[in-house]
Design a protein around this motif. Structure first.
Motif, PDB file in Angstrom:
ATOM      1  N   HIS A  58       0.831  -1.209   0.000  1.00 20.11           N
ATOM      2  CA  HIS A  58       0.000   0.000   0.000  1.00 20.11           C
ATOM      3  C   HIS A  58       0.864   1.257   0.000  1.00 20.11           C
ATOM      4  O   HIS A  58       1.289   1.735   1.053  1.00 20.11           O
ATOM      5  CB  HIS A  58      -0.926  -0.014   1.218  1.00 20.11           C
ATOM      6  N   HIS A  60       1.479   5.233  -2.246  1.00 16.24           N
ATOM      7  CA  HIS A  60       0.903   6.221  -3.182  1.00 16.24           C
ATOM      8  C   HIS A  60       2.027   7.093  -3.741  1.00 16.24           C
ATOM      9  O   HIS A  60       2.199   8.233  -3.332  1.00 16.24           O
ATOM     10  CB  HIS A  60      -0.106   7.125  -2.476  1.00 16.24           C
ATOM     11  N   LYS A 151      -9.168  -1.264  -6.365  1.00 16.23           N
ATOM     12  CA  LYS A 151      -9.609  -0.610  -5.134  1.00 16.23           C
ATOM     13  C   LYS A 151     -10.869   0.206  -5.392  1.00 16.23           C
ATOM     14  O   LYS A 151     -10.967   0.914  -6.401  1.00 16.23           O
ATOM     15  CB  LYS A 151      -8.525   0.318  -4.619  1.00 16.23           C
ATOM     16  N   HIS A 239      -5.699  -0.595   5.233  1.00 12.68           N
ATOM     17  CA  HIS A 239      -5.425   0.214   6.432  1.00 12.68           C
ATOM     18  C   HIS A 239      -6.465   0.111   7.568  1.00 12.68           C
ATOM     19  O   HIS A 239      -7.023   1.090   8.019  1.00 12.68           O
ATOM     20  CB  HIS A 239      -5.149   1.679   6.094  1.00 12.68           C
ATOM     21  N   ASP A 316       0.688   2.836   3.507  1.00  8.58           N
ATOM     22  CA  ASP A 316      -0.135   3.926   2.965  1.00  8.58           C
ATOM     23  C   ASP A 316       0.742   5.159   2.753  1.00  8.58           C
ATOM     24  O   ASP A 316       0.310   6.292   2.938  1.00  8.58           O
ATOM     25  CB  ASP A 316      -1.302   4.240   3.911  1.00  8.58           C
TER      26      ASP A 316
HETATM   27 ZN   LIG Z   1      -4.060   4.648   0.701  1.00 11.78          ZN
END
Ligand SMILES: [Zn+2]
Length: 455
Positions: A58, A60, A151, A239, A316
């Motif tokens: 995970h 970004h 997702k 998460h 994340d």
């Molecule tokens: Zn995320």
């Protein structure tokens, strides 16, 4: 080119052994061979631990969060930071494209963005709307384009409704993909945001109250209930942060439901809501969704990580600069959401899980690497130390410490939520597909050496 790593504790799926690993070109060629193999290079790793390279399921990278904000790390700086923390593959959650775009639009854009990555990378596709064309395209991508997971969001600009959630779950089940969902009830978060705005309670320390545990747990429950209803469609919760969410997972599993996968992130295991009570400037640095929770939630997450309720630990990773986070000081709605952590995860989890809480090394390898590889379908190429697997390896030195200081953290972001933390190990070496990319905490790899992980 043949390399021998000698005399280390090697963490296999079946247990730990002391011995040698032979790397030939990009692959693991032998583990504890009986006959003497001539090699080009020998590394004495006595007293050190060799694990499968960590996988961060995970991240970004290069994220354009809104018109105003772009995440501090692109695929180069972000994967350099990841590599320095022992991570040899990421699976990135890609951003939306303009409304109405086909699913491939974002994926194609990310193929361009990721060409500078220094480790292998995969993508989770992203759902913005659901109709017949999208469902057809989704199935085609999962089968043919190397993107086996998608997702959907239950909140933000594109919340998926119940009917669409069912359609997506049915579609991924049909083609053996995985649906991942950001679980926060849109109505609950809107309700609190509106009340808080009317009452002028917008300072950063109010932020976590707008996204209570119930908002997450309600949507987790609904998501996995629908998945169960459709005959155990593969459902992955990203998460996870709240005790109540874990309770719903345990309940459904006790009733026999399979294919529920649960991720938590480092921040929910090591940080808690007390950071919001310092100053609003501090609180703004920790604006993320879901927000940090209580010590009680944290204890539940640790328990869940140890008993197998939680399978993966991601980050994340989505850092923004201090000046951008500071915009949320007086009004949390003005700050971009997300924090860094892609480099810190490996050593911090080793310290917190293995050193402080006695997690067996095999279990540690599972939650840091093997489980993600299996769930997201890049196993046994990734996520394990086996003959024939990619030589993605991290060598940890458990006899050294490593302090997270600004100068050793290589994210482009100008702060780390974990600055000052001292890990009870250091990264000795990292190999990606047989190439040495980290040596004594220094990056020695090549820009663009990472390739797309066709899953
Ligand atoms: Zn995320």
């Amino acid at each position: 080119m043949k390399t021998k790593i000698k005399g280390a504790t090697v963490v296999l799926e079946t247990g730990c052994i002391t011995g040698d690993i032979i790397i030939e070109d990009s692959l693991i060629a032998a583990i504890n061979p009986t006959d003497d193999i001539a090699v080009d290079c020998e590394i004495d790793a006595t007293g050190q631990i060799v694990l499968p390279g960590f996988i961060d399921p995970h991240t970004h990278m290069s994220l354009q969060q809104s018109e105003k904000f772009r995440a501090a790390d692109d695929f180069y700086s972000g994967t350099v930071a990841a590599a320095l923390g022992g991570t040899t593959a990421i699976i990135d959650h890609i951003a939306f494209s303009p409304a109405g775009s086909p699913l491939m639009t974002s994926i194609e854009r990310y193929h361009q963005l990721a060409t500078d990555a220094v480790i292998d990378y995969g993508f989770h596709g992203v759902i913005q709307r659901v109709d017949d064309d999208i469902i057809t395209e989704l199935k085609d991508i999962i089968k043919n384009k190397g993107v086996s997971s998608f997702k959907a969001y239950s909140t933000y600009g594109f919340p998926v409704n119940d009917q669409d959630l069912l359609r997506l779950l049915a579609a991924v089940k049909e083609v053996d993909g995985v649906l991942t969902v950001h679980c926060e009830n849109d109505g609950i978060t809107r309700y609190y945001n509106e009340i808080f705005a009317k009452e002028g309670k917008t300072a950063a320390h109010h932020y976590p109250q707008t996204r209570p545990n119930l908002a997450e747990a309600e949507t987790v429950g609904r998501f996995i209930d629908w998945a169960g209803h459709l005959g155990d469609a593969p459902a992955y919760i990203v998460h996870t942060s709240a005790r109540q969410s874990l309770q719903r997972v345990v309940q459904n599993r006790q009733q026999g439901q399979k294919n529920i996968f649960v991720e938590t992130c480092t921040q929910y295991l090591v940080l808690d809501e007390s950071v919001y009570q310092q100053s609003d400037e501090q609180a703004a640095r920790f604006i993320m969704a879901p927000p940090l929770r209580t010590k009680d939630d944290q204890a539940a997450l640790w328990q869940a990580l140890f008993d197998g309720t939680v399978q993966t630990v991601g980050t994340d990773h989505c850092p923004f600069m201090l000046a951008e986070k500071k915009l949320g000081e007086a009004d949390y709605r003005n700050a971009p959401g997300g924090i860094a952590g892609v480099q810190e995860r490996g050593l911090m989890m080793y310290t917190e899980a293995v050193v402080k809480r006695n997690m067996p090394l095999v279990d540690f390898a599972n939650v840091m690497s093997t489980n993600a590889a299996k769930i997201f379908k890049c196993y046994p190429k990734k996520g394990t130390i086996k003959v024939g697997s990619d030589a993605d390896l991290v060598i940890l030195n458990p006899n050294q410490t490593f302090e997270f200081k600004r100068e050793v953290l290589k994210s482009n972001c100008d702060y780390s939520p974990y600055e000052g933390y001292t890990a009870k190990a250091s990264i000795e070496k990292v190999f990606s597909k047989g190439e040495l990319i980290v040596d004594q905490n220094k990056f020695v790899g090549k820009r663009g050496a990472g390739s797309f992980l066709h899953r």
